[in-house]
Design an enzyme around this catalytic site. Structure first.
Site, mmCIF file in Angstrom:
data_model
loop_
_atom_site.group_PDB
_atom_site.id
_atom_site.type_symbol
_atom_site.label_atom_id
_atom_site.label_comp_id
_atom_site.label_asym_id
_atom_site.label_seq_id
_atom_site.Cartn_x
_atom_site.Cartn_y
_atom_site.Cartn_z
ATOM 1 N N CYS A 381 91.469 6.541 42.013
ATOM 2 C CA CYS A 381 91.623 5.275 42.731
ATOM 3 C C CYS A 381 90.284 4.533 42.786
ATOM 4 C CB CYS A 381 92.222 5.521 44.112
ATOM 5 S SG CYS A 381 92.888 4.026 44.882
ATOM 6 N N HIS A 507 97.036 8.330 42.671
ATOM 7 C CA HIS A 507 96.573 9.530 43.387
ATOM 8 C C HIS A 507 97.351 10.753 42.892
ATOM 9 C CE1 HIS A 507 93.986 7.750 46.557
ATOM 10 N NE2 HIS A 507 94.725 6.677 46.319
ATOM 11 N N GLU A 509 96.689 13.805 43.165
ATOM 12 C CA GLU A 509 96.619 14.966 44.068
ATOM 13 C C GLU A 509 97.876 15.138 44.905
ATOM 14 O OE1 GLU A 509 94.401 11.615 46.358
ATOM 15 O OE2 GLU A 509 94.823 12.217 44.290
#
Length: 551
Positions: A381, A507, A509
């Protein structure tokens, strides 16, 4: 008909209700049950999207674009449950819904009160996740029993149990047994008081899960069961884990938590299959190698601010049979002390997402250090945006290149506000949020990682790469290896002539699990191991490659 489990907490906050709820969800799934999880947060904010990370930690984003509590990350990492905006309700969200209905005349002029209107709205929120394809709903009540702000939620789940019947509802209370080193005793009195408060409200816990540093003796279990009106077999020890949160499901299985839950609901018991989970734990316990990832961030002293990133790196380590250690570097320190002092010897560098200009120049210097020394780099990001700024300044020669978020007057706005964001005024819930498709460029590092042509990843941002600079970047050896299906938005940027130098606007994750590591994190950690195997040489990136970039 679905069954319902309510998880409450007592004595102190941050006991791990989210982890425990996720672990219970995993165990029930391994029995073949279909599970949904949700969390009720007692604060008045509509959601955590605008909250300070120092107070709240990470904002976890769901597929449908809800900004939620970080505990929902635990739910998704432990289970296969569908998590969406109905999985997280705050006091603010509940009251907002009730006030909206009142304004629309739904209550036909009634005096709107906490009971029954607020409690009815809470109960409706529980029912929203109880669809026909769900066997068990697990609802976590945030905060601690005794907090004023939690009372409406506790009253609502008391009513819920009365209406549904105790054979369909189970109350699990997570509590603390403090250990006093001075006397060498485990104290039960705080737990007795906590359960006493619950009983005053009208909730009789069916199970007590006791967080403790020391093992609980059978004598202590009998004492707790007697004073708290809970069967001795339902007093559960949840000892602090030795090395990983992923031990919790195995610990609860050892304490027969799944068997007790199934018995309460009258569901036939069969042995849960935890073989896949055990294989993962063994890989975590006995890695064959080790690497270190340096995280350069703004909230680096607060682990929960980057919770999902640390977990995704751990998952990537499991996939590579490696232990991943973290070096946490405050971006402002890099600005103040210089990059060499904090990043010397780095084997891999990651810059996570964030907002605000504090530490931006430190992040950019860290990225330059990684590029010039051939160190694997991963930007997420804002980390991708800083990567583009660094390339623009130091490779393309665009002096003063920046993001309009930090310098609206920059001559070279390589990062600018999304067109759809131009007229947005309100901050909460107005970013580009949730999962969007992305087309992968074949032959790129991204394609090598994903092995798919189209992916879906979750976003949380307002700013994007400025397409006016696309040709200039491409001419300098930059690959746009992931773009939106119509080609209008840049999603992944990488350097073709570098061991591993990649940034993504989304993102990743949020979609990593211990048994399903995210492809980008997996390859990033693999690149760090390869870099370390070469001795971490500064010339890991060839001089010719550096010259080509500088041209």
């Amino acid at each position: 008909m679905p069954k319902y489990i309510f998880v409450t907490g007592g004595v102190v906050s941050s006991l791990g209700k989210g982890l425990t709820s996720g672990a219970i969800g995993l165990l029930l799934e391994r029995h073949g049950l279909r599970v949904r999880l949700q969390k009720f947060d007692p604060y008045i904010n509509l959601d955590p999207g605008t909250m300070n990370p120092y107070q709240h930690g990470e904002v976890y984003v769901t597929e449908d674009g809800a900004e939620t509590d970080l505990d929902l990350g635990h739910y998704e990492r432990f289970t296969n449950a569908r998590i969406n905006r109905d999985s997280n309700y705050t006091t603010g969200k509940i009251y907002n819904s009730v006030i909206t209905k009142e304004r629309e005349g739904v209550y036909l002029g009634s005096t709107v009160q906490v009971v029954p209107h607020i409690t009815d709205e809470i109960k409706s929120s529980i029912e929203r996740v109880a669809s026909d394809d769900v066997d068990v709903v697990i609802s976590e009540i945030g905060g601690t029993v005794g907090d004023i702000e939690s009372l409406p939620f506790l009253e609502a789940i008391r009513q819920f149990g009365l209406e549904k019947g105790r054979d369909k509802v189970m109350y699990i209370h997570l509590t603390l047994l403090p250990y006093l080193t001075a006397s060498g005793e485990v104290k039960t009195k705080p737990t007795q008081h906590s359960v006493g408060r619950l009983r005053e409200i009208g909730i009789l816990p069916d199970m007590l899960i006791c967080r403790t540093e020391m093992p609980i003796t059978q004598e202590l279990r009998r004492k707790i069961g007697l004073f708290c009106n809970v069967a001795v077999s339902s007093v559960i020890e949840e000892k602090n884990v030795d090395f990983s949160i992923y031990e919790v499901p195995v610990m609860l299985k050892r304490e027969r938590v799944d068997e007790l839950i199934l018995k309460h609901f009258g569901i036939p018991y069969s042995e849960a299959d935890l073989s896949e989970w055990q294989v993962m734990l063994e890989a975590l316990r006995a890695p064959t190698c080790e690497t270190e990832v340096t995280i350069v961030g703004k909230y680096i002293e607060l682990t929960d601010a980057y919770k999902s990133i640390y977990e995704a790196l751990t998952h990537a380590g499991i996939a590579n049979q490696a232990r991943v250690r973290f070096r946490r570097v405050q971006a402002q320190d890099v600005e103040r002390d210089g990059v060499d002092r904090h990043l010397a010897g780095a084997k891999a560098i990651l810059v996570p997402g964030g907002f605000g200009d504090r530490g931006i120049e430190g992040k950019i210097e860290a990225i330059r250090f990684a590029r010039e020394h051939g160190i694997p780099y991963f930007g997420i990001c804002l980390g991708m945006q800083c990567m583009c700024i660094e390339l623009a300044r130091n490779v393309l020669g665009l002096e003063g290149a920046h993001s309009t978020e930090f310098n609206p007057a920059t001559r070279h706005p390589v990062i600018s506000l999304l067109e759809e964001q131009q007229k947005v005024v309100r901050k909460g819930g107005t970013m580009r949020l949730g999962a969007y498709p992305c087309r992968i460029l074949q032959g790129s590092r991204a394609a090598e990682a994903y092995a798919r042509e189209v992916i879906h990843e979750r976003h949380r941002h307002r700013y994007e790469f400025n397409n006016a600079f696309r040709d200039d970047f491409a001419a300098a050896g930059v690959r746009f290896s992931g773009v939106s299906p119509d080609g209008s938005l840049v999603e992944i940027v990488e350097l073709a002539d570098h061991p591993w130098f990649l940034g993504c606007q989304f993102h990743p994750e949020f979609k990593s699990k211990p048994v399903q590591p995210h492809p980008l994190f997996r390859e990033f950690v693999r690149a760090s191991l390869e870099y370390a195997a070469k001795g971490g040489r500064k010339d890991a990136m060839s001089e010719e490659a550096v010259l080509n970039l500088r041209k």
